[in-house]
Design a protein around this motif. Structure first.
Motif, PDB file in Angstrom:
ATOM      1  N   PRO A 148      13.321  49.086  -1.613  1.00 33.21           N
ATOM      2  CA  PRO A 148      13.318  50.557  -1.348  1.00 33.21           C
ATOM      3  C   PRO A 148      14.069  50.370  -0.096  1.00 33.21           C
ATOM      4  N   SER A 149      15.037  51.579  -0.031  1.00 34.63           N
ATOM      5  CA  SER A 149      15.361  51.842   1.469  1.00 34.63           C
ATOM      6  C   SER A 149      14.857  53.233   1.839  1.00 34.63           C
ATOM      7  N   SER A 150      15.175  53.380   3.270  1.00 36.78           N
ATOM      8  CA  SER A 150      15.004  54.644   3.786  1.00 36.78           C
ATOM      9  C   SER A 150      16.519  55.315   4.059  1.00 36.78           C
ATOM     10  N   ALA A 151      16.460  56.659   3.965  1.00 33.12           N
ATOM     11  CA  ALA A 151      18.002  57.113   4.346  1.00 33.12           C
ATOM     12  C   ALA A 151      17.681  58.031   5.731  1.00 33.12           C
ATOM     13  N   ALA A 152      18.948  57.967   6.235  1.00 31.29           N
ATOM     14  CA  ALA A 152      18.783  58.868   7.627  1.00 31.29           C
ATOM     15  C   ALA A 152      19.850  60.140   7.088  1.00 31.29           C
ATOM     16  N   THR A 153      19.296  61.276   7.669  1.00 30.53           N
ATOM     17  CA  THR A 153      20.102  62.561   7.421  1.00 30.53           C
ATOM     18  C   THR A 153      21.055  62.543   8.796  1.00 30.53           C
ATOM     19  N   PRO A 154      22.394  62.627   8.090  1.00 29.57           N
ATOM     20  CA  PRO A 154      23.428  62.570   9.303  1.00 29.57           C
ATOM     21  C   PRO A 154      23.415  63.913   9.997  1.00 29.57           C
TER      22      PRO A 154
ATOM     23  N   ILE B 275      37.501  46.519  10.166  1.00 31.88           N
ATOM     24  CA  ILE B 275      38.904  47.039  10.429  1.00 31.88           C
ATOM     25  C   ILE B 275      38.604  48.109  11.397  1.00 31.88           C
ATOM     26  N   PRO B 276      39.174  48.284  12.513  1.00 35.51           N
ATOM     27  CA  PRO B 276      39.010  49.435  13.502  1.00 35.51           C
ATOM     28  C   PRO B 276      39.167  50.785  12.639  1.00 35.51           C
ATOM     29  N   SER B 277      38.241  51.880  13.119  1.00 35.53           N
ATOM     30  CA  SER B 277      38.724  53.270  12.658  1.00 35.53           C
ATOM     31  C   SER B 277      39.888  53.929  13.308  1.00 35.53           C
ATOM     32  N   VAL B 278      40.487  54.769  12.722  1.00 32.52           N
ATOM     33  CA  VAL B 278      41.338  55.528  13.337  1.00 32.52           C
ATOM     34  C   VAL B 278      40.854  56.052  14.627  1.00 32.52           C
ATOM     35  N   LYS B 279      39.828  56.922  14.523  1.00 28.35           N
ATOM     36  CA  LYS B 279      39.098  57.603  15.592  1.00 28.35           C
ATOM     37  C   LYS B 279      37.710  57.404  15.414  1.00 28.35           C
ATOM     38  N   PRO B 280      37.103  56.446  15.711  1.00 35.76           N
ATOM     39  CA  PRO B 280      35.909  56.278  15.577  1.00 35.76           C
ATOM     40  C   PRO B 280      34.938  57.240  16.404  1.00 35.76           C
ATOM     41  N   GLN B 281      33.737  57.561  15.795  1.00 35.12           N
ATOM     42  CA  GLN B 281      32.883  58.651  16.432  1.00 35.12           C
ATOM     43  C   GLN B 281      31.537  58.075  16.161  1.00 35.12           C
ATOM     44  N   LEU B 282      30.586  58.379  17.232  1.00 31.88           N
ATOM     45  CA  LEU B 282      29.230  58.222  17.284  1.00 31.88           C
ATOM     46  C   LEU B 282      28.631  59.531  16.933  1.00 31.88           C
ATOM     47  N   ALA B 283      27.439  59.531  16.201  1.00 29.89           N
ATOM     48  CA  ALA B 283      26.535  60.691  15.997  1.00 29.89           C
ATOM     49  C   ALA B 283      25.209  60.213  15.793  1.00 29.89           C
ATOM     50  N   SER B 284      24.436  61.173  15.630  1.00 26.36           N
ATOM     51  CA  SER B 284      23.070  60.701  15.350  1.00 26.36           C
ATOM     52  C   SER B 284      22.381  61.455  14.142  1.00 26.36           C
ATOM     53  N   ALA B 285      21.240  60.878  13.585  1.00 29.32           N
ATOM     54  CA  ALA B 285      20.910  61.455  12.373  1.00 29.32           C
ATOM     55  C   ALA B 285      19.241  61.186  12.265  1.00 29.32           C
ATOM     56  N   ASP B 286      18.419  62.218  11.620  1.00 27.99           N
ATOM     57  CA  ASP B 286      16.987  61.910  11.339  1.00 27.99           C
ATOM     58  C   ASP B 286      16.940  61.007  10.633  1.00 27.99           C
ATOM     59  N   SER B 287      15.820  60.099  10.792  1.00 29.07           N
ATOM     60  CA  SER B 287      15.393  58.964   9.941  1.00 29.07           C
ATOM     61  C   SER B 287      13.951  58.776  10.020  1.00 29.07           C
TER      62      SER B 287
ATOM     63  N   LEU C 188      21.251  56.278  15.900  1.00 35.17           N
ATOM     64  CA  LEU C 188      22.566  56.305  16.193  1.00 35.17           C
ATOM     65  C   LEU C 188      23.223  55.886  14.695  1.00 35.17           C
ATOM     66  N   THR C 189      24.268  56.704  14.424  1.00 33.17           N
ATOM     67  CA  THR C 189      25.285  56.627  13.099  1.00 33.17           C
ATOM     68  C   THR C 189      26.497  56.440  13.802  1.00 33.17           C
ATOM     69  N   ASP C 190      27.606  56.073  12.713  1.00 34.76           N
ATOM     70  CA  ASP C 190      28.985  56.145  12.987  1.00 34.76           C
ATOM     71  C   ASP C 190      29.240  57.864  12.661  1.00 34.76           C
ATOM     72  N   GLY C 191      30.444  58.125  12.623  1.00 29.14           N
ATOM     73  CA  GLY C 191      30.795  59.486  12.468  1.00 29.14           C
ATOM     74  C   GLY C 191      30.627  60.037  10.966  1.00 29.14           C
ATOM     75  N   VAL C 192      30.583  59.231  10.091  1.00 30.57           N
ATOM     76  CA  VAL C 192      30.329  59.866   8.809  1.00 30.57           C
ATOM     77  C   VAL C 192      28.811  59.380   8.497  1.00 30.57           C
ATOM     78  N   GLY C 193      28.064  58.917   9.107  1.00 31.34           N
ATOM     79  CA  GLY C 193      26.667  58.890   8.983  1.00 31.34           C
ATOM     80  C   GLY C 193      25.847  57.411   8.436  1.00 31.34           C
ATOM     81  N   ARG C 194      26.666  56.540   8.544  1.00 27.20           N
ATOM     82  CA  ARG C 194      26.218  55.294   8.328  1.00 27.20           C
ATOM     83  C   ARG C 194      25.377  54.735   9.398  1.00 27.20           C
ATOM     84  N   THR C 195      24.293  54.105   9.248  1.00 25.01           N
ATOM     85  CA  THR C 195      23.256  53.463  10.055  1.00 25.01           C
ATOM     86  C   THR C 195      23.894  52.289  11.119  1.00 25.01           C
TER      87      THR C 195
END
Length: 160
Positions: free
Chosen positions: A14-20, A37-49, A55-62
């Protein structure tokens, strides 16, 4: 006698999910073990978990940190980097107001690529997290150190 707990995260479970956060997105590469491979424009974001705001990447990956890396110098290579692919970056940015832009930097890896850091911690994906928001490998000991999700101040969250 002191015991050491070793937990491998390779088994499905079972995995838990974060909400971006809707704090912006970027063109991101999939964190595959074979070719980080590096992103074109990496972003950092946050999400509830279930661990709180992380902390997540710009698309919501943990994103994770290793507690043996406390000086911005990446130490995860070879087999370690196959399981814990680094978040590679050529530039760093965020539009998430919960994150401190002054804590975002990068560190050069042995091969010359640049890895994104937050609060002096090199950032990694876990190869077993396949979907946005998955957290399948929290607070475990692997490759000589502990691996943890990261709070918005750039500190490890030790909750299991």
């Amino acid at each position: 006698m002191v015991g050491l707990l070793f937990v491998a995260c390779g088994s499905p479970g079972p995995s838990s999910a974060a909400t971006p956060s809707p704090a912006g997105s970027a063109v991101q590469t999939s964190p595959t073990a074979a070719s980080p491979i590096p992103s074109v424009k990496p972003q950092l974001a946050s999400a509830d978990s279930r661990y709180g705001r992380i902390l997540t990447d710009g698309v919501g990956r943990t994103l994770y940190l290793s507690d043996i890396e406390n000086d911005s110098i990446p130490k995860c290579y070879e087999a370690c980097a196959l399981n814990w692919p680094p978040l590679l970056a050529t530039t760093a940015s965020t539009s998430d107001p919960r994150l401190n832009r002054a804590l975002i930097a990068d560190s050069q890896r042995k091969n010359g690529s640049h890895q994104l850091t937050y609060n002096r911690h090199p950032l990694y994906y876990y190869a077993g997290d396949r979907s946005v928001g998955e957290i399948k490998c929290q607070a475990v000991i692997e490759f000589g150190g502990g691996w943890y999700v990261v709070d918005t101040r750039g500190n490890k969250i030790t909750t299991r």
